[in-house]
Design a protein around this motif. Sequence first.
Motif, PDB file in Angstrom:
ATOM      1  N   CYS A 480      33.577 -48.467 -50.990  1.00 39.43           N
ATOM      2  CA  CYS A 480      33.112 -47.079 -50.990  1.00 39.43           C
ATOM      3  C   CYS A 480      33.887 -46.303 -52.052  1.00 39.43           C
ATOM      4  O   CYS A 480      35.102 -46.092 -51.915  1.00 39.43           O
ATOM      5  CB  CYS A 480      33.307 -46.446 -49.617  1.00 39.43           C
ATOM      6  N   SER A 481      33.209 -45.856 -53.094  1.00 34.55           N
ATOM      7  CA  SER A 481      33.887 -45.185 -54.202  1.00 34.55           C
ATOM      8  C   SER A 481      34.602 -43.907 -53.761  1.00 34.55           C
ATOM      9  O   SER A 481      35.638 -43.550 -54.315  1.00 34.55           O
ATOM     10  CB  SER A 481      32.881 -44.859 -55.310  1.00 34.55           C
ATOM     11  N   LYS A 482      34.056 -43.214 -52.751  1.00 35.74           N
ATOM     12  CA  LYS A 482      34.668 -41.969 -52.297  1.00 35.74           C
ATOM     13  C   LYS A 482      36.003 -42.196 -51.599  1.00 35.74           C
ATOM     14  O   LYS A 482      36.764 -41.250 -51.422  1.00 35.74           O
ATOM     15  CB  LYS A 482      33.708 -41.234 -51.355  1.00 35.74           C
ATOM     16  N   MET A 483      36.276 -43.425 -51.170  1.00 34.29           N
ATOM     17  CA  MET A 483      37.516 -43.714 -50.447  1.00 34.29           C
ATOM     18  C   MET A 483      38.595 -44.319 -51.349  1.00 34.29           C
ATOM     19  O   MET A 483      39.728 -44.512 -50.921  1.00 34.29           O
ATOM     20  CB  MET A 483      37.235 -44.669 -49.288  1.00 34.29           C
ATOM     21  N   ARG A 484      38.251 -44.591 -52.596  1.00 30.44           N
ATOM     22  CA  ARG A 484      39.208 -45.262 -53.471  1.00 30.44           C
ATOM     23  C   ARG A 484      40.332 -44.345 -53.935  1.00 30.44           C
ATOM     24  O   ARG A 484      41.323 -44.811 -54.482  1.00 30.44           O
ATOM     25  CB  ARG A 484      38.481 -45.848 -54.687  1.00 30.44           C
ATOM     26  N   TYR A 485      40.167 -43.040 -53.752  1.00 32.18           N
ATOM     27  CA  TYR A 485      41.208 -42.106 -54.191  1.00 32.18           C
ATOM     28  C   TYR A 485      42.552 -42.380 -53.513  1.00 32.18           C
ATOM     29  O   TYR A 485      43.611 -42.027 -54.044  1.00 32.18           O
ATOM     30  CB  TYR A 485      40.771 -40.668 -53.907  1.00 32.18           C
ATOM     31  N   LYS A 486      42.519 -43.003 -52.346  1.00 28.38           N
ATOM     32  CA  LYS A 486      43.762 -43.238 -51.602  1.00 28.38           C
ATOM     33  C   LYS A 486      44.710 -44.164 -52.357  1.00 28.38           C
ATOM     34  O   LYS A 486      45.927 -44.081 -52.188  1.00 28.38           O
ATOM     35  CB  LYS A 486      43.449 -43.804 -50.214  1.00 28.38           C
ATOM     36  N   ALA A 487      44.153 -45.056 -53.174  1.00 30.32           N
ATOM     37  CA  ALA A 487      45.001 -45.978 -53.936  1.00 30.32           C
ATOM     38  C   ALA A 487      45.736 -45.261 -55.065  1.00 30.32           C
ATOM     39  O   ALA A 487      46.635 -45.845 -55.679  1.00 30.32           O
ATOM     40  CB  ALA A 487      44.159 -47.114 -54.496  1.00 30.32           C
ATOM     41  N   ALA A 488      45.374 -44.003 -55.340  1.00 26.72           N
ATOM     42  CA  ALA A 488      46.038 -43.252 -56.400  1.00 26.72           C
ATOM     43  C   ALA A 488      47.460 -42.861 -56.009  1.00 26.72           C
ATOM     44  O   ALA A 488      48.251 -42.457 -56.871  1.00 26.72           O
ATOM     45  CB  ALA A 488      45.230 -42.005 -56.752  1.00 26.72           C
ATOM     46  N   TYR A 489      47.774 -42.967 -54.715  1.00 29.56           N
ATOM     47  CA  TYR A 489      49.147 -42.675 -54.265  1.00 29.56           C
ATOM     48  C   TYR A 489      49.928 -43.978 -54.352  1.00 29.56           C
ATOM     49  O   TYR A 489      49.862 -44.832 -53.481  1.00 29.56           O
ATOM     50  CB  TYR A 489      49.117 -42.079 -52.857  1.00 29.56           C
ATOM     51  N   TRP A 490      50.676 -44.098 -55.405  1.00 28.55           N
ATOM     52  CA  TRP A 490      51.270 -45.371 -55.820  1.00 28.55           C
ATOM     53  C   TRP A 490      52.769 -45.392 -55.534  1.00 28.55           C
ATOM     54  O   TRP A 490      53.432 -44.356 -55.636  1.00 28.55           O
ATOM     55  CB  TRP A 490      51.014 -45.570 -57.322  1.00 28.55           C
ATOM     56  N   PRO A 491      53.345 -46.535 -55.140  1.00 30.17           N
ATOM     57  CA  PRO A 491      52.732 -47.859 -54.946  1.00 30.17           C
ATOM     58  C   PRO A 491      52.346 -48.069 -53.476  1.00 30.17           C
ATOM     59  O   PRO A 491      53.199 -48.097 -52.603  1.00 30.17           O
ATOM     60  CB  PRO A 491      53.853 -48.808 -55.344  1.00 30.17           C
ATOM     61  N   SER A 492      51.077 -48.201 -53.214  1.00 30.05           N
ATOM     62  CA  SER A 492      50.591 -48.351 -51.845  1.00 30.05           C
ATOM     63  C   SER A 492      50.454 -49.822 -51.465  1.00 30.05           C
ATOM     64  O   SER A 492      50.480 -50.711 -52.322  1.00 30.05           O
ATOM     65  CB  SER A 492      49.242 -47.639 -51.681  1.00 30.05           C
ATOM     66  N   GLU A 493      50.303 -50.046 -50.154  1.00 32.53           N
ATOM     67  CA  GLU A 493      50.149 -51.401 -49.612  1.00 32.53           C
ATOM     68  C   GLU A 493      48.944 -51.432 -48.681  1.00 32.53           C
ATOM     69  O   GLU A 493      48.624 -50.436 -48.026  1.00 32.53           O
ATOM     70  CB  GLU A 493      51.386 -51.811 -48.804  1.00 32.53           C
ATOM     71  N   LEU A 494      48.286 -52.581 -48.609  1.00 30.38           N
ATOM     72  CA  LEU A 494      47.190 -52.782 -47.680  1.00 30.38           C
ATOM     73  C   LEU A 494      47.591 -53.806 -46.629  1.00 30.38           C
ATOM     74  O   LEU A 494      48.343 -54.741 -46.917  1.00 30.38           O
ATOM     75  CB  LEU A 494      45.936 -53.275 -48.411  1.00 30.38           C
ATOM     76  N   LEU A 495      47.082 -53.622 -45.418  1.00 30.94           N
ATOM     77  CA  LEU A 495      47.404 -54.516 -44.314  1.00 30.94           C
ATOM     78  C   LEU A 495      46.460 -55.717 -44.322  1.00 30.94           C
ATOM     79  O   LEU A 495      45.231 -55.547 -44.334  1.00 30.94           O
ATOM     80  CB  LEU A 495      47.282 -53.756 -42.988  1.00 30.94           C
ATOM     81  N   CYS A 496      47.032 -56.912 -44.303  1.00 30.73           N
ATOM     82  CA  CYS A 496      46.201 -58.117 -44.233  1.00 30.73           C
ATOM     83  C   CYS A 496      45.501 -58.151 -42.876  1.00 30.73           C
ATOM     84  O   CYS A 496      46.157 -58.039 -41.831  1.00 30.73           O
ATOM     85  CB  CYS A 496      47.060 -59.373 -44.411  1.00 30.73           C
TER      86      CYS A 496
END
Length: 562
Positions: A480-496
């Motif tokens: 979802c392109s509208k949700m990608r802004y969250k990755a702009a807060y760097w350096p972020s991590e995603l949960l496996c």
Amino acid sequence: MELRSEMAANRRSEATGGGGGGRGESVVEDCGRQESSCGYCKSPNGSSSVSHGLIAESLNVDDYQDLLDRGWRRSGSVLYKPDMSTTCCPSYTIRLKAADFSPSKEQNRVCRRMERFLDGTLDTKAKPELLEDLNTSKVACECECHGRSNLATVETSVDVEEDKNEPEQFMHYLSDAIDKAVQACIESETFSANLQLPKASVKGVSPTKKKKLVKGLENLSYTSNIAFQLAATLRRARSEKKDEKGSEFSGISAEDQLPSELTPRRIGEKLARSLSQTDETSGFLVQACNGHLNFYSIAEHASADKTGEEKSLSKESSTRNGNKRRCMVRCCNCCSGKRRKLEILLKRSSFEREEFELYRRYQLKVHKDNPDDITEEGYESFLVDTPLVFVPSTGDGSVPPCGFGSFHQSYVIDGRLVAVGVVDILPKCLSSKYLFWDPDFAFLSLGKYSALKEISWVKENQVHCPSLQYYYLGYYIHSCSKMRYKAAYWPSELLCPLRYSWVPFNVAKPQLDERKYVVLSDYKDEDEKPVLPPVSEMEDRDIGKALIGLRGSRLRYKRSVL
């Protein structure tokens, strides 16, 4: 293991005061698999979004922290976790370690924009593209209300661009001021509110034309012929009224019904008087001349009477006065010395009428919701109700001064509520749940600004509570392109989604570009085999403290001795 059933009444008292290390006891009811339509991809399949659900009667903050770290999230008292392998839009929990946060240029611009708005150097009347240009650098201002200590270094290229755009900025600013004067005439019933009146336009007087003007008018800088346009519109409407009803035109007040009042000269005089009574044109002298609205530079007018000794300082004086006028254009409050006050207030989650009304405006204007769908009950169940058991501060460094629980963080500018952030404060993080803001302040990018302030809050409160280190941004949906802004807060991590270990976003992104659902820990390190989360992240928690609802009773896990 065996299940031990106990009556609900007995468990209710324990849930509010008993176990959980003094932090309350968690009571949840399993809702099973949930299928619904997806609000992200708008799939025509009404059951494409798949998740598992729980309803929490009470939930201690330690248990909710563990649930967050296993991919769960709450909406009011409902807990849900996407079924990652089957749902249409896999949602990955995303977090950021506040101490490692590195703001981008755009995020820095958001902060500078807010500062300029507060100190009165941001032109909120400018065109969007011009506003963006103003946001890229600090403003050089020498107004007396700021003092020389506020001067900022501006690159030469920016100065050149600003000088080139300055006449356009003045003309845009003065056009808005005239439109306000016309609106004031409408409110006083001088002009009819039923007419579609023309918008004002202002033109600059070129140096060549200035030379042709009679002596004493050399300081004429801008002019507008709006009075002629208004007169033509009013006369046309008056004529149409006569044709239709055979009576006099009623589009003006009783005292102005004579034809002479419809002349450009009289209209120009009215507008000039209205403009002179406001601060909208401070820095200019406004005069009406045969229907034309003329704006004379006060600074240049004053310099004409200087003595020979004063004229030797004309270059420095003109620069200073020029900066005064530039500041006037960029903020209507600058020359009056007004500085706005921003307050950020944190309080426990509760219903407040002012917040609900702001939420309603936000949903209507930003999300285009149906007015009938926005109710107090829906608002409360979504953003006020919480199962989290509040934990007050203990003063021993294990709990921040505000305590743990659910909160509303309100942003107030000069006494006006402009935004509310709904957050959960937990042992390891501040979890951002929702933000709603005043559409009139969209130019301040309050969504981005509030995220930056929440990250700063974590940094500041880590001193009081060392375990509080992370900022959770909710779910990240790469599809979802509208949700990608969250990755702009760097350096972020995603949960496996399988092994519940945290993977750097820059490692996960290439895999998510290829497919929606990815076991992220498989790609954590090319030379490292997938491993379970560290022991420190898998605390030895006593599951016997959790209650499970079943057929009206509560069931507690109890270890059996073999």
